[in-house]
Design a protein around this motif. Structure first.
Motif, PDB file in Angstrom:
ATOM      1  N   TYR A  68      73.473  10.916 102.660  1.00 55.56           N
ATOM      2  CA  TYR A  68      72.391  10.598 103.582  1.00 55.56           C
ATOM      3  C   TYR A  68      71.691   9.315 103.136  1.00 55.56           C
ATOM      4  CZ  TYR A  68      68.006  10.612 106.024  1.00 55.56           C
ATOM      5  OH  TYR A  68      66.950  10.225 106.799  1.00 55.56           O
ATOM      6  N   HIS A 112      71.187   7.115 108.792  1.00 56.65           N
ATOM      7  CA  HIS A 112      71.678   8.324 109.455  1.00 56.65           C
ATOM      8  C   HIS A 112      70.695   8.802 110.526  1.00 56.65           C
ATOM      9  CE1 HIS A 112      74.540   8.596 106.043  1.00 56.65           C
ATOM     10  NE2 HIS A 112      75.312   9.085 106.996  1.00 56.65           N
ATOM     11  N   ARG A 138      70.940  14.467 111.350  1.00 53.38           N
ATOM     12  CA  ARG A 138      71.388  14.624 109.969  1.00 53.38           C
ATOM     13  C   ARG A 138      70.231  15.068 109.061  1.00 53.38           C
ATOM     14  NH1 ARG A 138      76.734  13.746 108.032  1.00 53.38           N
ATOM     15  NH2 ARG A 138      76.676  13.404 105.787  1.00 53.38           N
TER      16      ARG A 138
END
Lengths: 395, 365
Positions: A76, A80, A84
């Motif tokens: 991450y 993102h 997410r």
């Protein structure tokens, strides 16, 4: 005469005194009230949102999040999507919950058994522990560990260390991290094979005991197989794993595994708090087994271990499982307090940061609540199933 | 030669089974394992107590007005004593604090009167505490009538706010909980399923999400132009959450009433409501006391969560006092003080409920 009576009854009963009519009336009323309530708030929400220019829908989940998260189990970064962030938060919540449940169960068992100890000092100590920690708010305990204890740790330069590989300082706990190389798959496969062999052994032992009455010591061979087989494969494959040690570079450590202080504080507080409740669950479960059961087991000539394993614990489990499930659910729900110290769990990341960034209050709150609801309801369904399977069958 | 049999007097029990030594042997050193455990436990207790005594008592400073008075190197209780009014009353205007004190005084007198067995006219006192006292307390705290100055709820805080939220939460959620429990046990399928969905929903989510929902979503659900107070929103959240837990406590009490009681009430020709109010609920309520007290204790601890949505309960006030640049570095003292206050309330309540249970136990076992 019966028929006459019935006729009279019918004539006498006013329509509003007829239970069937009443039941229908009240239910229609209830449905009407609920529907009216929801129509009212939905209508209000729609007008309010239109006025404030809030769009509805889940399209925002695809937008770029643009903020970092302290700890994530999956890949991450800022680029993102908001969708997410949801999963990052969810996985962090699951991580805390699973670790907390394991630790709290272990500690709780020890303290629960300690409270039943014949040793006066131990039982009083356990009682004091229980009465102290369950009467202090969990949030306060989290703050205590985070702000009072962990903030008092030394800086990275002066960190406490064990053998130059484990470091503990104000930024967290640094551990050596395993790095897997080619061929480690064989070791993983060996572990699976070892478990398979042990299951086969247990089956064989049960069958043999049923047929011949002879017992076969299982524990030590099982441990040997579980440890030995993967170890042999590991060396045969040429040691396909090494450790990545944390090294102090500049102001902070690099490499290895890092456990952030937020996670440590949260885990300690959740474990200490929930263990006090679990201890009481364990104690009441064991106390619920009549003494005669122990005496009967002794009379049959069972050893201490056999008595516990075959007679006491299976019966105590019936009493322990339902309240224990409640404690596990409580711990999972309580992990949401993480937001108070900034551990990036679901509530903190999604209901906090993402909500502030997007303003999609209804969708986000709905999704967060749905996750907890799903966890709670599925756990309790699973436990109800287990409970009904082991419940005492009475005739 | 008369050889009469004269028994010798009984020998005293072996000295290692009576007195201090005997007690130590049976309770602390009955086996090698126990002896080791005893020594470890003794060491733990000794080191814990000796640390606390030297830090919190011997080397502590109690008297003073600023952090310069803390010179002994131990605990600085001056921090607590200087801040005490704020911890208890929050940001309530100091000139108006007598109103809170008056309210506490009435509450304490009423509760003590209810707890003593011999108080005459207990029913009237209970009625007063349940019906009239909340009205008096509201006007005392908020003002706006009888010439009392209005004190906005955002100035409320500290222990007062904690107690207000917990008490309102429990008192309001009890009747809702009773209604929900009756609904859950009702034979009407729709009423039953509505109650079940409500209960399972609120019990399945953490309080913190409920508070977030109450503070963020509630304004959206209100019709245009209605402004709701932050405290009221938090209380609505707490009540919705708590009533679901209360419903399960009440359901437990209802289920524990033997079926014969219901049948007897039916055979007397009592209606549903008469049966519930005169036969079932009075019996169930007695069984529910431990459960209700447990819920209250849980709620009392949970009120600390309101700090996350920006209300200043006891914990939040201490937390903010710790960030005061004049008083940095006294977090341990602060937390120990709040923990002690919470502990006294919770432990006291649980002990009282156990005593009440024993007192109300009419079964002849």
């Amino acid at each position: 005469m019966d028929i006459q009576n019935k006729g009279q009854d019918k004539a006498k009963t006013k329509i509003w005194n007829d239970p069937a009519v009443r039941s229908v009336f009240f239910q229609v009323l209830a449905v009407g009230a609920v529907v009216a309530f929801f129509l009212y708030i939905i209508n209000n929400a729609l007008t309010n949102m239109e006025q404030r220019g809030i769009t509805t829908g889940f399209a925002f989940l695809g937008d770029q999040a643009g903020f970092g998260i302290l700890q994530s189990l999956i890949e991450y970064d800022e680029t993102h999507s908001f969708g997410r962030t949801f999963f990052v938060g969810l996985l962090n919540t699951v991580l805390v919950a699973v670790l907390g449940i394991i630790l709290a169960t272990i500690l709780g068992f020890f303290i629960g058994i300690g409270r039943l100890s014949h040793n006066w000092l131990i039982s009083k100590l356990a009682t004091t522990y229980i009465e102290t920690f369950r009467n202090i708010p969990l949030l306060l305990q989290i703050f205590f560990w985070y702000f009072a204890v962990l903030q008092g740790l030394p800086s990275p330069r002066n960190s406490m260390s064990i053998g130059e590989s484990v470091f503990f300082n104000i930024r967290g706990l640094y551990l050596p991290g395993p790095v897997y190389e080619d061929g480690f798959g064989a070791v993983a496969f060996a572990i699976v094979v070892a478990i398979g062999i042990i299951i086969g052994l247990v089956r064989f032992e049960r069958k043999r005991q049923r047929e011949t009455g002879k017992t076969f010591p299982l524990f030590l061979p099982s441990v040997g197989i579980l440890c030995g087989l993967p170890l042999i494969v590991y060396f045969l494959a040429g040691s396909p794993m090494h450790w990545d040690y944390p090294v102090l570079t500049g102001f902070n450590f690099k490499g290895g595994l890092t456990i952030i202080p937020e996670l440590i504080a949260l885990l300690i507080a959740l474990t200490v708090y929930t263990a006090a409740f679990i201890a009481e669950v364990v104690r009441s479960g064991i106390e619920a087994i009549p003494r005669g059961q122990s005496e009967a087991a002794n009379a049959l000539g069972l050893s201490n271990g056999q008595r516990l394993r075959l007679v006491i614990i299976p019966q105590a489990m019936r009493v322990i499982i339902p309240p224990m499930t409640n404690q596990y659910l409580n711990l999972t729900k309580n992990s949401s307090l993480a937001t108070a110290i900034g551990y990036p769990d679901l509530v903190s990341v999604f209901m906090g940061t993402t909500l502030n960034q997007t303003g999609q209050a209804i969708e986000i709150i709905f999704m967060t609540m749905a996750v907890y609801l799903f966890l709670s309801l599925s756990t309790s369904a699973l436990m109800n199933w287990y409970n009904s399977r082991i419940a005492l069958v009475e005739r | 030669m008369s050889n009469k049999f004269v028994p010798l007097p009984d020998l005293p029990p072996p000295s290692n089974t009576v007195g201090v030594v005997g007690w130590l042997r049976t309770n602390l050193f009955s086996s090698p394992v126990n002896s080791v455990l005893t020594i470890i436990a003794f060491y733990l207790i000794y080191s814990g107590i000796s640390w606390f005594v030297s830090w919190g008592v011997i080397n502590a400073d109690v008297i003073g007005t600023s952090r310069e008075d803390c010179t002994s190197g131990g605990a600085c209780w001056v921090f607590i004593s200087v801040r005490l009014p704020q911890f208890i009353y929050g940001f309530y205007p100091p000139d108006e604090v007598w109103r809170i004190n008056l309210m506490f005084a009435i509450a304490i007198i009423g509760i003590v009167a209810l707890m003593i067995d011999k108080t005459p006219k207990k029913g009237w006192i209970a009625l007063f505490m349940l019906v009239i006292f909340p009205i008096i307390a509201y006007f005392l705290l908020y003002g706006g009538a009888f010439g009392l100055e209005v004190v906005e709820t955002h100035k409320w805080g500290g222990l007062t706010l904690t107690l207000v939220i917990a008490t309102v939460g429990i008192v309001v959620s009890l009747p809702i909980g009773v209604a929900l429990a009756l609904g859950r046990r009702s034979e009407m399928p729709i009423v039953k399923s509505i109650s079940v969905v409500y209960i399972e929903f609120w019990r399945g989510v953490p309080l913190i999400t409920v508070l977030f929902m109450a503070s963020v979503m509630l304004p959206l659900f209100m019709s245009e132009g209605t402004e709701t107070d932050k405290l009221v929103r938090a209380m609505i959240g707490v009540i919705m959450f708590q009533s679901a837990y209360m419903a399960e406590v009440v359901r437990g009490g209802l289920q524990a009433i033997p079926k014969g009681q219901y049948e007897a009430a039916h055979s007397l020709g009592l209606s549903y409501w008469k049966m519930m109010f005169f036969i079932i609920l009075p019996q169930a309520l007695k069984l529910m006391i431990p459960g209700i007290v447990n819920t209250f204790i849980a709620l009392f601890k949970d009120t600390s969560l309101v700090l996350i949505i920006g209300l200043f309960d006891l914990l939040a006030i201490v937390q903010s006092a710790l960030h005061d640049p004049k008083w940095l570095g006294f977090s341990v003292e602060g937390y120990i003080f709040v923990a002690f206050l919470f502990w006294v309330f919770c432990f006291g309540m649980s002990r009282y409920s156990q005593a009440l249970e024993r007192k109300l136990n009419t079964s002849h076992r």
